[in-house]
Scaffold this motif. Structure first.
Motif, PDB file in Angstrom:
ATOM      1  N   GLN A 633     -54.165  30.319  -4.260  1.00  0.00           N
ATOM      2  CA  GLN A 633     -53.219  29.297  -4.719  1.00  0.00           C
ATOM      3  C   GLN A 633     -53.332  28.028  -3.864  1.00  0.00           C
ATOM      4  O   GLN A 633     -53.279  26.909  -4.381  1.00  0.00           O
ATOM      5  CB  GLN A 633     -51.775  29.839  -4.679  1.00  0.00           C
ATOM      6  CG  GLN A 633     -51.555  31.159  -5.392  1.00  0.00           C
ATOM      7  CD  GLN A 633     -52.208  31.207  -6.766  1.00  0.00           C
ATOM      8  OE1 GLN A 633     -51.959  30.347  -7.624  1.00  0.00           O
ATOM      9  NE2 GLN A 633     -53.055  32.213  -6.986  1.00  0.00           N
ATOM     10  N   LYS A 634     -53.503  28.222  -2.558  1.00  0.00           N
ATOM     11  CA  LYS A 634     -53.667  27.062  -1.671  1.00  0.00           C
ATOM     12  C   LYS A 634     -54.940  26.288  -2.013  1.00  0.00           C
ATOM     13  O   LYS A 634     -54.962  25.052  -2.016  1.00  0.00           O
ATOM     14  CB  LYS A 634     -53.723  27.519  -0.212  1.00  0.00           C
ATOM     15  CG  LYS A 634     -52.403  28.030   0.341  1.00  0.00           C
ATOM     16  CD  LYS A 634     -52.599  28.479   1.795  1.00  0.00           C
ATOM     17  CE  LYS A 634     -51.316  29.008   2.391  1.00  0.00           C
ATOM     18  NZ  LYS A 634     -51.507  29.480   3.785  1.00  0.00           N
ATOM     19  N   GLN A 637     -54.467  24.346  -5.119  1.00  0.00           N
ATOM     20  CA  GLN A 637     -53.604  23.196  -4.839  1.00  0.00           C
ATOM     21  C   GLN A 637     -54.408  22.062  -4.207  1.00  0.00           C
ATOM     22  O   GLN A 637     -54.258  20.897  -4.578  1.00  0.00           O
ATOM     23  CB  GLN A 637     -52.466  23.624  -3.914  1.00  0.00           C
ATOM     24  CG  GLN A 637     -51.497  22.487  -3.573  1.00  0.00           C
ATOM     25  CD  GLN A 637     -50.384  22.954  -2.660  1.00  0.00           C
ATOM     26  OE1 GLN A 637     -50.110  24.139  -2.547  1.00  0.00           O
ATOM     27  NE2 GLN A 637     -49.722  22.010  -2.010  1.00  0.00           N
ATOM     28  N   ASN A 638     -55.290  22.397  -3.265  1.00  0.00           N
ATOM     29  CA  ASN A 638     -56.116  21.380  -2.603  1.00  0.00           C
ATOM     30  C   ASN A 638     -57.061  20.698  -3.577  1.00  0.00           C
ATOM     31  O   ASN A 638     -57.394  19.523  -3.422  1.00  0.00           O
ATOM     32  CB  ASN A 638     -56.915  22.010  -1.462  1.00  0.00           C
ATOM     33  CG  ASN A 638     -56.023  22.457  -0.315  1.00  0.00           C
ATOM     34  OD1 ASN A 638     -54.932  21.922  -0.135  1.00  0.00           O
ATOM     35  ND2 ASN A 638     -56.480  23.437   0.459  1.00  0.00           N
ATOM     36  N   LEU A 642     -53.773  23.433  -9.515  1.00  0.00           N
ATOM     37  CA  LEU A 642     -52.566  24.257  -9.615  1.00  0.00           C
ATOM     38  C   LEU A 642     -51.471  23.472 -10.326  1.00  0.00           C
ATOM     39  O   LEU A 642     -51.241  22.295 -10.024  1.00  0.00           O
ATOM     40  CB  LEU A 642     -52.101  24.670  -8.213  1.00  0.00           C
ATOM     41  CG  LEU A 642     -51.012  25.746  -8.154  1.00  0.00           C
ATOM     42  CD1 LEU A 642     -51.536  27.069  -8.712  1.00  0.00           C
ATOM     43  CD2 LEU A 642     -50.534  25.941  -6.714  1.00  0.00           C
ATOM     44  N   LYS A 644     -48.015  21.908 -11.443  1.00  0.00           N
ATOM     45  CA  LYS A 644     -47.057  21.274 -10.542  1.00  0.00           C
ATOM     46  C   LYS A 644     -45.909  22.206 -10.168  1.00  0.00           C
ATOM     47  O   LYS A 644     -45.535  22.310  -8.994  1.00  0.00           O
ATOM     48  CB  LYS A 644     -46.512  19.999 -11.211  1.00  0.00           C
ATOM     49  CG  LYS A 644     -45.805  19.066 -10.253  1.00  0.00           C
ATOM     50  CD  LYS A 644     -46.788  18.491  -9.243  1.00  0.00           C
ATOM     51  CE  LYS A 644     -46.098  17.546  -8.274  1.00  0.00           C
ATOM     52  NZ  LYS A 644     -47.027  17.038  -7.253  1.00  0.00           N
ATOM     53  N   LYS A 646     -45.853  25.437 -10.145  1.00  0.00           N
ATOM     54  CA  LYS A 646     -46.345  26.508  -9.273  1.00  0.00           C
ATOM     55  C   LYS A 646     -46.547  25.982  -7.846  1.00  0.00           C
ATOM     56  O   LYS A 646     -46.246  26.671  -6.868  1.00  0.00           O
ATOM     57  CB  LYS A 646     -47.655  27.068  -9.810  1.00  0.00           C
ATOM     58  CG  LYS A 646     -47.512  27.814 -11.135  1.00  0.00           C
ATOM     59  CD  LYS A 646     -48.866  28.347 -11.600  1.00  0.00           C
ATOM     60  CE  LYS A 646     -48.723  29.108 -12.924  1.00  0.00           C
ATOM     61  NZ  LYS A 646     -50.020  29.612 -13.407  1.00  0.00           N
ATOM     62  N   GLU A 647     -47.068  24.756  -7.768  1.00  0.00           N
ATOM     63  CA  GLU A 647     -47.302  24.144  -6.460  1.00  0.00           C
ATOM     64  C   GLU A 647     -45.994  24.004  -5.690  1.00  0.00           C
ATOM     65  O   GLU A 647     -45.922  24.307  -4.491  1.00  0.00           O
ATOM     66  CB  GLU A 647     -47.955  22.767  -6.662  1.00  0.00           C
ATOM     67  CG  GLU A 647     -48.331  22.063  -5.379  1.00  0.00           C
ATOM     68  CD  GLU A 647     -49.002  20.722  -5.644  1.00  0.00           C
ATOM     69  OE1 GLU A 647     -48.830  19.815  -4.815  1.00  0.00           O
ATOM     70  OE2 GLU A 647     -49.686  20.601  -6.690  1.00  0.00           O
ATOM     71  N   ASN A 651     -45.116  25.975  -2.153  1.00  0.00           N
ATOM     72  CA  ASN A 651     -44.802  25.189  -0.951  1.00  0.00           C
ATOM     73  C   ASN A 651     -43.421  25.528  -0.406  1.00  0.00           C
ATOM     74  O   ASN A 651     -43.227  25.640   0.807  1.00  0.00           O
ATOM     75  CB  ASN A 651     -44.900  23.695  -1.251  1.00  0.00           C
ATOM     76  CG  ASN A 651     -46.338  23.241  -1.451  1.00  0.00           C
ATOM     77  OD1 ASN A 651     -47.263  23.908  -0.991  1.00  0.00           O
ATOM     78  ND2 ASN A 651     -46.534  22.129  -2.137  1.00  0.00           N
TER      79      ASN A 651
END
Length: 725
Positions: A633-634, A637-638, A642, A644, A646-647, A651
């Protein structure tokens, strides 16, 4: 008549005599034959402008004698026509100077009248033909002449006639040279008293030195500034403008202005040296027939010792550029060279030397552009050394695309390259530009991997880097980051093993990336799905420690949805369309297949219970899966992949997780159960070298370390002893 006889009669100069002897002209017949064919002597070695004129006059003189066939007898020296035929080159030059000086001394109206009559040609030959030999000449008939001008012009003509007679009766070349130079200097600089040795020398360097000392070029203050602020003399101490301003009692800015003005005017003032006939080859070994005049230490010493001067190399070259202006071009910036280099231009090459190059060659090649290009290359950031063929490079700067001159230009440009930039050609005539930047981390890593010669773990690469470069400060984390950020490296699976990208083409059965990437690359080649056995066979070429079951489970655990599974253990990729008769497995029996929300809820529950984020090793398998899922997931995200919402949820969960203090504790109860089960089935402890046993081995290994350090609690200690039996 032989050339030796003509020379003894002093009808030609020493220099012209040497030109004849060097080119095997032993008689006047040899000379006239060559002249009839070429109409010039300029192409002969060491034959300058004045020697060319002298030899042409000599040919014309003897050709006329042959045509007229005069009777042998005593020449009437008072006859201007005979005088004209028998004068030497030096005698003509002296008379020309005298005519010019006297013409300039006439009143404006008289000077204009006589100049108009002579059509501004004040040479002795024209003066004789238009005035002395003309039967119809009468001063009174000159156009635009007034009554008051007639007596002045009659005296003017009489003085010149008497002087011609006097010169015609003198054969002493030194005396004539001194006489000529005296008239010339008086005409140009109005200096009344000139030492005889200066007048007789005919040396452009002696005259320049004398005129500098006499303040003939500039006034006293300007001359002092020129001498102090420019590189006139050899080994001259550099003096600042502040020091000079104190000497002359002027402001520093005014001194700078005077220096600039004088430097701009100097070359024009030095043009006077073209009126002299300095034998550069005979005196100093300067061969003006060459394409490039090299003023080396020996030449400088000869010039200064023979002329009792102390000129610098730069100023000698500058004087020669004025003297040979019609044959050679001055390459380089004389302001750079003659002035102290306190400031350098940022936008062009700042020259260290001046170069005298034959005009024909200078017109064929852009020497300034060539020097500027090398300067730019040197000043550019060179991250990797490079070289190129020098001759091919020079062709870029040809102005007329005349490649025939490259061989002539080559040694000159090589000289400029070495003297200006300290760059030297190698044995293959290549010009090399060396790296001028510090090595970066990935370059050290690349070198280490090349030395290792095989895919290696980050730790091994780190150790090799330190072995090769003990003084290089780095750490494993930097090594890993360097390989991830730069092209040229490929990861091998997910175990911190890396190799070089080029090995995929050089080594057999080598391919970077994960098993999934290898499978996807394999499947994309085909229009139909492939059986797991074929896929396994392909993967094992590059990952021999894997197996069919592990590969299949790996593909099933892929969350990107890249793979599609068919009945009969066939596998394809979702990006391709397959035949309709192939039946997909509607519910693939994936191990622990869960939705994103279910995974998130499991992670949320784990953090709530354990008060920490999941670990990657030495923990139960379920925790490892949560760790991997969170990392995926990270990564998404980078990369911006991912969603929004879920991000935001991820976080918030991470930020709300409590920080871990103290020694990390292992969740051992489940792991011991797994370890007991493994030992009872396999009747041995897990191995670090066998698939699917690594994590269990790591757990046992860490427990043993804790046991040895007496850091296990009582329950863990009992379990460890039981397993270790």
């Amino acid at each position: 008549m032989t050339i030796d006889e003509i020379y003894k009669k002093e009808e030609i100069s020493v220099r012209s005599y040497h030109v004849c002897k060097y080119n095997d002209f032993n008689s006047i017949s040899d000379l006239t034959k060559y002249y009839d064919k070429t109409k010039t002597f300029e192409k002969l070695r060491n034959c300058g402008r004045k020697s060319n004129e002298e030899l042409i006059d000599l040919c014309n003189k003897y050709q006329r004698k042959q045509i007229e066939k005069p009777e042998v007898g005593i020449i009437n020296i008072n006859d201007p026509k005979n005088i004209l035929l028998n004068l030497t080159r030096v005698q003509r030059e002296v008379i020309n100077s005298f005519i010019f000086v006297n013409t300039q001394s006439l009143t404006v109206r008289s000077k204009n009248a006589i100049s108009l009559h002579l059509k501004n040609n004040l040479k002795f030959k024209n003066f004789t033909e238009k005035i002395l030999l003309s039967e119809n000449f009468d001063v009174k008939n000159i156009k635009n002449i007034g009554a008051k001008c007639i007596p002045e012009l009659e005296i003017y003509i009489s003085i010149i006639k008497d002087f011609i007679l006097e010169v015609s009766q003198t054969k002493d070349e030194k005396y004539l040279i001194a006489l000529k130079n005296k008239f010339f200097i008086h005409r140009t600089f109005s200096i009344p008293l000139i030492p005889v040795e200066i007048l007789e020398s005919d040396s452009i360097f002696s005259f320049t030195n004398f005129l500098l000392d006499q303040n003939a070029f500039f006034d006293k203050v300007q001359t002092l500034i020129v001498k102090k602020a420019l590189k006139i003399y050899h080994n001259q101490d550099e003096i600042t403008l502040d020091d000079i301003s104190n000497m002359v009692d002027l402001s520093k800015e005014r001194v700078r202005q005077i220096r600039k003005i004088c430097l701009e005017e100097f070359i024009d003032k030095l043009v006077f040296v073209q009126n002299f006939n300095d034998d550069l080859f005979q005196k100093y070994g300067i061969d003006i027939a060459s394409n490039y005049l090299e003023i080396d230490t020996d030449v400088i010493e000869k010039i200064n010792s023979s002329n009792k001067t102390h000129f610098s190399k730069e100023f000698i070259t500058y004087i020669l550029s004025a003297y040979l202006d019609n044959q050679f071009s001055l390459i380089g910036n004389f302001e750079d060279v003659l002035q102290p280099s306190y400031f350098n231009s940022r936008y062009r090459h700042n020259w260290n030397n001046l170069y005298l190059i034959k005009q024909g060659i200078a017109l064929e090649f852009d020497f300034i552009g060539f020097a500027n290009d090398i300067r730019e290359r040197i000043n550019d950031r060179i991250v990797e050394s490079y070289s190129f063929n020098f001759k091919s490079y020079l062709s870029k700067f040809l102005t007329n695309n005349n490649i025939d001159v490259l061989d002539l230009i080559f040694p000159i440009c090589e000289k400029i390259t070495s003297d200006e930039f300290q760059l030297y050609l190698d044995l293959d005539e290549n010009l090399n530009f060396k790296r001028n930047t510090n090595r970066q981390a990935h370059e050290y890593v690349y070198e280490a991997l090349e030395q290792l010669g095989k895919p290696s773990k980050v730790k091994e690469i780190f150790e090799k880097v330190i072995e090769l470069h003990p003084n290089y400060e780095t750490e494993e984390a930097k090594i890993r980051v360097a390989m991830k950020r730069k092209d040229g490296f490929v990861p091998i699976g997910r175990n911190s093993v890396f190799g070089l990208k080029k090995w995929e083409n050089e080594l057999e059965n080598f391919k970077g990336g994960t098993i999934r990437e290898i499978v996807e690359e394999f499947l994309i080649q085909f229009s139909e799905p492939k059986h797991i056995s074929e896929i396994t066979e392909h993967v094992l070429k590059y990952r021999p420690k894997s197996n069919q079951y592990s590969i299949l489970q790996n593909l099933k655990l892929d969350e990107s949805g890249s793979y599609v599974f068919f009945i009969g253990s066939n596998i394809g990729i979702t990006s391709k369309k397959y035949e309709s008769d192939l039946k997909k497995i509607s519910e693939v029996n994936k191990t622990d297949k869960k939705t994103w929300e279910e995974r998130f809820e499991m992670l949320q529950n784990f953090i709530a219970i354990e008060k920490r984020l999941p670990f990657s090793n030495g923990v139960p398998e379920n925790e490892i899966k949560l760790y991997r899922w969170l990392n995926i997931q990270k990564s998404k995200q980078n990369k911006g992949k991912l969603d929004k919402y879920k991000e935001v949820k991820i976080n918030c969960l991470i930020e709300g997780s409590p920080s871990i203090n103290g020694r990390r504790r292992l969740f051992s109860s489940e792991k011991y159960e797994e370890l007991f089960s493994f030992v009872s089935i396999n009747r041995r402890l897990p191995s670090a070298n066998k698939n699917c046993e690594e994590n269990l081995y790591k757990f046992f290994y860490k427990q043993r370390k804790l046991y040895d350090a007496n850091e296990l609690d009582s329950k863990e200690e009992i379990k460890f002893i039981e397993v270790a039996k």
